[in-house]
Design an enzyme around this catalytic site. Structure first.
Site, PDB file in Angstrom:
ATOM      1  CG  HIS A 183      -2.063   0.947   1.126  1.00  0.00           C
ATOM      2  ND1 HIS A 183      -3.363   0.519   1.293  1.00  0.00           N
ATOM      3  CD2 HIS A 183      -2.129   2.268   0.881  1.00  0.00           C
ATOM      4  CE1 HIS A 183      -4.177   1.547   1.153  1.00  0.00           C
ATOM      5  NE2 HIS A 183      -3.435   2.635   0.906  1.00  0.00           N
ATOM      6  CG  LEU A 184       2.015   5.072  -2.993  1.00  0.00           C
ATOM      7  CD1 LEU A 184       3.380   4.756  -3.580  1.00  0.00           C
ATOM      8  CD2 LEU A 184       1.179   5.860  -3.959  1.00  0.00           C
ATOM      9  CG  HIS A 185       3.200   4.369   3.118  1.00  0.00           C
ATOM     10  ND1 HIS A 185       3.220   3.045   2.692  1.00  0.00           N
ATOM     11  CD2 HIS A 185       4.267   4.506   3.924  1.00  0.00           C
ATOM     12  CE1 HIS A 185       4.253   2.425   3.227  1.00  0.00           C
ATOM     13  NE2 HIS A 185       4.914   3.296   3.979  1.00  0.00           N
ATOM     14  CD  GLN A 186       5.408  11.880  -0.417  1.00  0.00           C
ATOM     15  OE1 GLN A 186       5.953  10.955  -0.964  1.00  0.00           O
ATOM     16  NE2 GLN A 186       5.650  13.118  -0.744  1.00  0.00           N
TER      17      GLN A 186
END
Length: 186
Positions: A138-141
């Site tokens: 799950h992409l996260h910045q």
């Protein structure tokens, strides 16, 4: 809970060092909170939006992404900007998601500056486990506030970071300040 003990509290210990105990970090170091698999059902970033803001440490909810405190922060105010949709790669985002993640990241920097006055920031995404992504599915910045001298010996020799504020208090401060910065242009 974190506590410091004087060297004299340890009979037979031959040094004059104090010990800072942070046993809650062992959950992260030991990997107990890692998802069992890469699916949405095991993903903490998919589960967080279903929780109340204070319980989930959610600072702000947008249309296609939200902002949450990192449960294992590098520094106080370490935020994550996450799409609601379970995607692993930046190239998998829709244009609206990518745009909102950029907007939320910009606002996050402004909010943390208002609340904590850091000297700088580290911003970034780790795409894939080899790049350092703890939850690669799950992409996260990351939005990590930095202060001069914040990288002391503890993380290097003890794999421990001393944080002066509990996550709930940090979330409350950031959530209250978020409204002052919403809608401002970069």
């Amino acid at each position: 809970m974190c506590r410091s003990e004087a060297a004299g509290d340890f009979p037979g210990v031959p040094d004059a060092l104090q010990r800072l105990w942070t046993p809650h970090r062992m959950v992260y170091v030991g990997g107990q909170d890692k998802p069992a698999d890469d699916g949405e059902d095991a993903c903490p970033f998919c589960a967080t939006p279903a929780r109340e803001d204070a319980e989930g440490l959610v600072v702000h909810r947008g249309r296609s992404a939200y902002v949450v405190l990192n449960l294992y922060p590098y520094n106080p105010g370490h935020l994550l900007v996450c799409p609601y949709r379970h995607v692993a790669d930046l190239t998998d985002l829709e244009d609206a998601e990518r745009h909102e993640i950029t907007e939320l990241t910009t606002t996050a920097v402004r909010v943390v500056r208002t609340v904590s006055a850091p000297h700088g920031f580290n911003l970034g995404m780790n795409l894939g486990p080899v790049a350092g992504a703890g939850i690669a599915a799950h992409l996260h910045q990351h939005v990590v506030p930095r202060w001069s001298g914040d990288a002391n010996f503890l993380p290097v020799v003890a794999r421990t970071k001393a944080l002066p504020q509990v996550l709930g208090e940090t979330r409350d401060l950031l959530a209250r300040a978020w409204g002052q910065h919403e809608g401002t242009t970069p």
